[in-house]
Design a protein around this motif. Structure first.
Motif, PDB file in Angstrom:
ATOM      1  N   CYS A  38       0.815  -1.222   0.000  1.00 33.36           N
ATOM      2  CA  CYS A  38       0.000   0.000   0.000  1.00 33.36           C
ATOM      3  C   CYS A  38       0.844   1.265   0.000  1.00 33.36           C
ATOM      4  O   CYS A  38       0.304   2.357  -0.084  1.00 33.36           O
ATOM      5  N   TYR A  39       2.142   1.171   0.070  1.00 37.27           N
ATOM      6  CA  TYR A  39       3.036   2.331   0.070  1.00 37.27           C
ATOM      7  C   TYR A  39       2.710   3.324   1.186  1.00 37.27           C
ATOM      8  O   TYR A  39       2.486   4.502   0.955  1.00 37.27           O
ATOM      9  N   GLY A  40       2.675   2.813   2.372  1.00 41.03           N
ATOM     10  CA  GLY A  40       2.628   3.724   3.523  1.00 41.03           C
ATOM     11  C   GLY A  40       1.264   4.216   3.932  1.00 41.03           C
ATOM     12  O   GLY A  40       1.161   5.263   4.563  1.00 41.03           O
ATOM     13  N   GLN A  41       0.193   3.508   3.589  1.00 37.51           N
ATOM     14  CA  GLN A  41      -1.144   3.972   3.955  1.00 37.51           C
ATOM     15  C   GLN A  41      -1.723   3.237   5.180  1.00 37.51           C
ATOM     16  O   GLN A  41      -2.922   3.342   5.456  1.00 37.51           O
ATOM     17  N   ARG A  43      -2.411   0.136   5.605  1.00 37.00           N
ATOM     18  CA  ARG A  43      -3.499  -0.735   5.183  1.00 37.00           C
ATOM     19  C   ARG A  43      -3.043  -2.176   4.994  1.00 37.00           C
ATOM     20  O   ARG A  43      -3.714  -3.116   5.399  1.00 37.00           O
TER      21      ARG A  43
END
Lengths: 116, 444
Positions: A38-41, A43
């Protein structure tokens, strides 16, 4: 301002983490390959790490992180709740050692480190 | 202008319902009629430049915030130091919203939470999971790009326009950009940012802050007990410059005391005190500190404001606060069409933004920023966070007085036999000018 050092096992490399920066952000900045979907979300939980030492230097987990952490620790029995954190939400105030399988150091020396 | 072959230009335009024919009379239905609200939704908001966020909400590359108007969601994204982009908040795959609220996209990637498609911060697609399952046509890079809005910045704010054909921001802001330039908005940072949901049309709420004519009756703390004609509205500001773009600003005041029989020093001090306690926005501690210092000195009654400004600039210089020189051609009190109103004073400002609350013509989201030029050594503050919604009763006194009148007006516009509202072409010129511009949009 003081930068904290995070030692990442089992590869055994170190990251410099700026005040207010997350471990995940520091890893991306240093060119480290760190598992994520999720690249840092906050999630996907792919970036989750296990804290080995330096617990007193961990920034407090926020509500979102706590909610996500409950899911992982419920799923993986051997992961203790107090030792598990999301790299994309974890800030540190001093040196810490963590374990993250799949985290690979940058191949070349990144510019941030050569400045020192 | 392009001439289209299809007959749509030849068809007679249906007259805009509830259009203004006499500038001093505003049809009441403009404040509650669902058809009128639908027209605004179709013809005003998708074509007008509007403030989507402040630049200091997205200080670093990857920072984003979501802007919502009616049923539209737009992600405003800091691409790099100098560029900001705005994307319609939908995955090109199956329309999933890509971001929610405020946050940061890390690693330069905007990632769909549903099937993992990714985009770079410039809007180009960077990854389609198992793309072998899609036809080459579906994978055309132009088709996969995120849909963009136009973006421009002014006064430390990010403005967007959903219409790719709309003229650029600089053209839309002609007049007001120059008039407010001396105020120094781009140097200001957020002290607080709060909001309330008001049971009123967005224009009704906004117009409560677009004239000073109500001060005598609505704000006893500001009119200081002066009743009726003993309170001279012309001295507070009754002279506006209106621009074709729907914007307007109040020209500098005459320097007279609006309250009959009151000295300049007493009025000035009480006015600052009332605003300090009544708004928590300006005056701030900084100005109250300076004023307190002057009270201990023997200053000629008429020269008190000049002494105050002298002390303020001296203090600012010592503290490294980059106050711009006093503006000479504007009071700073202004409306930026369609939905921003600013009320600045000596390096501070209150900024209001009002939006329809979804599609409900009788509910609006009313935001207030208290901003101030900080000392240079303070550095960049944290990203501001929106507080609220805060119930009307919990706001400082002056805001509460305004909100209560807005609620009462919204009740009144429905009453039988009230066809329109009667406005002063002089004291309520900003409101009149704004309605004129709205009708221009609706007639297109």
């Amino acid at each position: 301002m003081a930068r904290a050092r995070v030692r990442v096992e089992p590869e055994g490399f170190e990251l410099e983490v700026r005040p207010g920066e997350t471990v995940f952000e520091a890893a991306l900045r240093a060119g480290v390959s760190w598992p994520t979907i999720c690249y840092g979300q906050a999630r996907c939980t792919a970036c989750a790490l296990r804290v080995v030492a330096g617990h007193q230097n961990l920034g407090p987990p926020g509500q979102v992180e706590q909610g996500v952490l409950r899911q992982i620790t419920g799923r993986r029995r051997q992961w203790s709740t107090r030792d598990t954190r999301l790299a994309c939400r974890l800030t540190v105030a001093g040196d810490v050692t963590v374990e993250k399988k799949g985290a690979k150091p940058a191949k070349a020396t990144p510019p941030e480190e050569s400045e020192e | 202008m392009t001439i289209h072959a299809e007959p749509r230009t030849a068809a007679p335009l249906a007259p805009t319902p509830f259009a203004i024919t006499d500038p001093s009379r505003v049809p009441a239905q403009r404040y509650f009629d669902p058809e009128f609200a639908r027209l605004e939704k179709d013809k005003l908001w998708p074509h007008a430049w509007q403030m989507a966020c402040r630049l200091d909400e997205i200080p670093r590359p990857g920072d984003f915030t979501e802007y919502q108007i009616n049923d539209q969601s737009v992600l405003v994204v800091r691409e790099n130091e100098d560029t900001v982009k705005a994307y319609f908040n939908a995955c090109r795959h199956r329309a999933t919203a890509l971001g929610n609220g405020t946050g940061s996209f890390h690693g330069g990637q905007i990632v769909c939470p549903y099937h993992g498609w990714r985009w770079n911060l410039d809007g180009s697609n960077s990854y389609v999971y198992a793309e072998r399952g899609f036809t080459p046509k579906c994978l055309d890079p132009d088709l996969l790009r995120l849909r963009e809005c136009q973006v421009g910045t002014l006064f430390g704010m990010v403005f967007i326009n959903m219409d790719p054909e709309a003229p650029p921001l600089a053209e839309a802001m002609a007049g007001i950009a120059e008039a407010l330039e001396p105020i120094g908005f781009d140097r200001m940072r957020v002290r607080w940012w709060r909001h309330v949901i008001l049971p009123a049309n967005w224009k009704m709420a906004q117009e409560a802050f677009m004239e000073a004519y109500h001060v005598m009756q609505a704000h006893p703390s500001l009119s200081m007990g002066a009743a009726d004609e003993d309170y001279n509205i012309d001295a507070l500001g009754g002279d506006f410059e209106c621009f074709p773009g729907g914007h307007a600003h109040a020209l500098p005041t005459t320097g007279e005391v609006p309250v009959a029989g009151m000295s300049m020093a007493d009025y000035f001090i009480q006015f600052n005190n009332a605003l300090y306690f009544g708004t928590d926005a300006y005056a701030t501690d900084r100005e109250m500190f300076i004023q307190q210092g002057l009270l201990e000195r023997d200053i000629d009654e008429d020269k008190f404001p000049m002494a105050f400004f002298g002390a303020l600039y001296e203090y600012a210089q010592g503290a490294g606060i980059p106050l711009p020189p006093p503006a000479t051609n504007t009071s700073g009190y202004a409306h930026i069409f369609p939905n921003i109103t600013v009320l600045p004073a000596y390096g501070n400002s209150i900024i209001y933004r009002v939006r329809p609350n979804g599609d409900d013509p009788e509910s609006c989201v009313f935001e207030v920023w208290a901003v101030q030029i900080p000392a240079e050594e303070d550095g960049e503050p944290d990203r501001p966070e929106l507080e609220g919604p805060i119930p009307i009763d919990e706001w400082p006194q002056i805001f509460k007085e305004d909100y209560q009148n807005i609620v009462a007006q919204q009740k009144g516009v429905h009453t039988q036999g009230l066809d329109d509202l009667l406005l002063s072409g002089q004291y309520e010129a900003m409101i009149v000018n704004s309605h004129r511009k709205i009708d221009e949009y609706l007639a297109r």
